[in-house]
Design an enzyme around this catalytic site. Structure first.
Site, mmCIF file in Angstrom:
data_model
loop_
_atom_site.group_PDB
_atom_site.id
_atom_site.type_symbol
_atom_site.label_atom_id
_atom_site.label_comp_id
_atom_site.label_asym_id
_atom_site.label_seq_id
_atom_site.Cartn_x
_atom_site.Cartn_y
_atom_site.Cartn_z
ATOM 1 N N HIS A 296 0.994 -1.330 0.434
ATOM 2 C CA HIS A 296 0.359 0.033 0.178
ATOM 3 C C HIS A 296 0.550 1.365 -0.121
ATOM 4 O O HIS A 296 1.646 1.545 0.493
ATOM 5 C CB HIS A 296 -0.462 0.267 0.853
ATOM 6 C CG HIS A 296 0.058 0.051 2.474
ATOM 7 N ND1 HIS A 296 -0.137 1.128 3.502
ATOM 8 C CD2 HIS A 296 0.483 -0.831 3.289
ATOM 9 C CE1 HIS A 296 0.757 1.275 4.398
ATOM 10 N NE2 HIS A 296 1.240 -0.065 4.333
ATOM 11 N N HIS B 148 11.305 -0.731 -12.313
ATOM 12 C CA HIS B 148 12.012 -1.817 -13.319
ATOM 13 C C HIS B 148 12.179 -2.714 -11.627
ATOM 14 O O HIS B 148 12.667 -2.993 -10.453
ATOM 15 C CB HIS B 148 12.936 -3.016 -13.602
ATOM 16 C CG HIS B 148 12.479 -3.721 -14.164
ATOM 17 N ND1 HIS B 148 13.226 -4.441 -15.311
ATOM 18 C CD2 HIS B 148 12.219 -5.098 -13.833
ATOM 19 C CE1 HIS B 148 12.939 -5.867 -15.390
ATOM 20 N NE2 HIS B 148 12.437 -6.214 -14.021
#
Ligand code: JB2
Length: 205
Positions: free
Chosen positions: A137, A146
């Site tokens: 979250h 990446h």
């Protein structure tokens, strides 16, 4: 939707598999290696041919190039060029990925099998959230970053533009990974990583 894929190596195989499962028709690959063969998908040219291919064999383009070094490799240039030419750049998100209702995901981003993007997280353009990666979250993952296979970003982590987090690395909560930084596979990151830095193992500044 018809799509062309830029780059025809290993990452492209993952992208094409998910794209096809979403009903996207892959009509060609462009790659600097013109001798490349790719099963039933024709290699139709190089990046210079992309303007001419738009509307002829495809309306959309997918980024097939994965990791070719820090800074996102050729992905930023390809994204900017494809966008300027007028290609649609859909996010490619596997059906098995768990994406929170209030998470946001940018254009041309790939989210692989069983990846998680949890509540209130934001993922930029042309990023890779690879197989089984977890973005918890309140994370911010900037464009061209990446997050490799199985890496874990705990809550509130931020990852800068073009940064690379290697396979299986764990980044604890509220840590910031700077622009174009590289975190080695299997690392445990306990404190902020400066822009452009390369860290591995247990990193605590
Ligand atoms: O500028 C480019 C360019 N540069 C390299 N434009 C286009 N259209 N294609 C480009 N390529 C092509 O990308 C190369 O010629 C090659 O065919 C392909 C890269 O293939 P490779 O298998 O070497 O890397 P990858 O990026 O597909 O996969 C890496 O990253 C993934 C995330 C590997 O490390 C994978 O194991 C990993 N899962």
């Amino acid at each position: 939707m018809r799509a062309i894929v830029a780059g025809g190596g290993g990452h492209a195989r993952s992208v094409i598999d998910v794209a096809r499962s979403l009903g996207i028709d892959i009509t060609g690959i462009v790659d600097p290696d013109v001798s490349l063969t790719y099963g039933s998908i024709p290699v139709v040219g190089q990046d210079d041919d992309l303007p001419m291919l738009l509307g002829t064999i495809a309306e959309a383009a997918l980024l097939g190039v994965g990791y070719l070094g820090g800074g996102g490799g050729p992905r930023p240039r390809l994204f900017n060029d494809l966008s300027a030419f007028g290609y649609e750049l859909p996010a490619i998100i596997d059906a098995s990925a768990a994406i929170a209702q209030d998470a946001t995901i940018g254009e041309a981003t790939f989210v692989g099998k069983h990846a998680v993007v949890n509540a209130a997280s934001s993922i930029g353009n042309a990023t890779i959230i690879n197989t089984h990666a977890v973005v918890e979250h309140d994370c911010i993952v900037d464009s061209f970053a990446h997050i490799s296979v199985g890496a874990i970003l705990c809550g509130g982590v931020s990852v800068g533009r073009g940064a690379f987090v290697g396979a299986g690395a764990t980044v604890i909560q509220r840590v910031s990974i700077g622009e174009n930084a590289i975190v080695g596979a299997g690392s445990v990151v306990l404190s902020d990583v400066p822009a452009g830095a390369k860290v591995m193992g247990v990193f605590h500044g």
